[in-house]
Write a protein that holds these residues in place. Sequence first.
Motif: not given
Length: 736
Positions: A392, A397, A399, A409
């Motif tokens: 992430r 990225v 949530n 992604v």
Amino acid sequence: MKQAFTSFGIFLAVAVLSIAGAWEEFDLWLLDQRMERVEHAPTGDVVLVEIDAKTLRELDQWPLPRAVHADVTDALVSAGADQIAFDVDLSGETDAADNRALVRAFERAEGRVVLPIFFQRERSGERGSRIVVTRPRADFAQHVWLANVNVTPDADGRVRQASYGVWLEGEFFMSLSALLAGRANRDELFFYVNYSIEAQEIPRLSYADILRGRFDAAQVQGKKIIVGATAIELGDQIAVPNHGVMPGPLIQAMAFETLAQKLEIRRSAIWMVLPGLALIVFAGWYFEKRLSWRAYLVASLLVLLALQGAGFVLFKHFAVDLETAAWSLAVLLLCAQILLSEISKQRVHILGQKRENEYRRLLMTNVVEGSTDAIIIADDDGKVELLNPVARRLFNVPNPGHSLRLCEVLPSGLLAHMEDGDGSAGEYVMRGAGKNGADTCLQYTVVKLQIMHGQARHAPLFRNMKTYTFHDVSARYTAEQAIRKAHLQEKTASRAKSEFIANISHELRTPLNAIIGFSELIASEIYGPLGDERYKGYIADVTGSGRNLLSVLNDILDISKIDSGDIEIIEDEIKVGAVVESCLSIVRFWKDAAHNQFTVDLRGPDCLIADPRLLKQMLTNLLSNAVKFSPNDGCITIRSAAASNGDLHLSVSDQGIGVSEDVLPRITEPFFQADTSLARAYEGTGLGLTLVRSFVELHGGALELESAPGAGMTATLIFPAARVLNEGGAAVFASA
């Protein structure tokens, strides 16, 4: 101990049930199966005279007149029948004339006739009721034998046993079959009829044919005759094993054949069953701990097959019915015991495996979440199933409230790079993705997985997944870039150095050639004498120094070309012996070589593919070193030989000072001097062996050096077999 108690319990339970006769029906079924699969031919000593449908149709009356029985008796006696047994009730009152005719026929038979006695209870179905005996008329009984023809069905309604005879009021009445066979057993009253005898092969004649004389006397001569009703409408049809129903007279014939061939079936007693049962249970308990459960089940199956096979063999050859029901049940119960034990073990194992899998799942989750690498798990359709915190952060990225796709992604360039490659591993640089706009280099691996997520029609269903792992190798990438830049700078500097050396060498060689040329011109005194003799010495020194300097410049220029990769070899077919002789013709005129002895021993191939100039220079350099370091009377040897793999070895050996083992590996380095002092005894730039090594490596070969202090040196040029054209003859000579 638990298994021992369980096995003992199996033994007790099966033993008690066996004593109680719980397996009787199953044992009888096994007996029927064995009889069905075995065949015994009849003796042919008994003939069945059937009151069949043909007889009823021709005579058209029932019961048959006793005068007719008399005629049949006379016909059989006349034909030579040995005994005539009637399985027909002759107890009732009929026409007196017919009775007298039958009595006279019995008298003429002279004791060959057997008539039946029937035993039955006064009230059918009541065990305590009185037994009533139905006998033939008294006038009949005076001239015949009386025999019991009763049969008793087993619990399943089938008749398997016949009797030797019956005791009644102190008198023993033999059965019809025992009387005809001449065998009686007053201790064991019953025997099992062996229905494996082929009933269809027992000779049969129609009652009507006997009456009308339509038979061959040889068919009944000396035979036992059983006369009885076989027509279905007369009702004397009895259920038997394997044949469905069978007429009563045929059962009597089967009983006779059983006794005549001594095929009475002897069933194993309980005292035989219990020891075998104990042995089976003990063996099962003993091997339970020594065999795997699969091997135990296979062994049990083999035991079951062996029991049935043994029962079949004993029945076929000895008419012994081995009652294996109790033994088979014990084997099955032992198998059930070990299966239940294995199921319990598997249940414990599965529970432990489930706990272990849950632990591994939690462990892997923690590993993935706590990994320093970015990890993404997605299916074949690109749906992301797992995205760890590092991924992430690396790919920025958030949530989201919905499931992610792989294309949302990963950068498009990274996806394209993975698709263009083999898709399993690689590196990708994300420009400006790091801190302060620095590049980020990612090393990625893609692993394909198949995860079972269900079953359909007993077949597992698998889901194809991919695990993407990204490792940040930016530090290594930055270091590699720095090293690559340094190498580039070094290469640029090396090229500049080579170009500088080449230019300087060119600039120096031009005036140096003039110096050498003019000094030689002056030394020749073409334009007149020099005057003082000392000028000649000076001019000679100038010429020698110039030549040495020119040689050094040429060596430096060759080294520069080799470093820059500009040197090329011009290959040709050359004679090794000719090149050696050419080099020696030059060396002989060297001042320092005047007192040396040269030996040539050429035993290897003479034809070689090589650059003639470079080969000559290599040999000249090696000879120069040998002359330089050899004593005045030293011997220098040039050899050639073929190696076992086809390579050509060309070596130069001297008897000079040699070098130590620690110096030998460095002796081919450029400008290396073993003696680095200013007062060293031997001149030289240290480039000769360097050039030799480089030139032979250009030919795909190698230079090998062997030396020891005070033992001289051997320098060997190794040329690969691909450059050797043929096997030349040897040439050995010496030159002073």
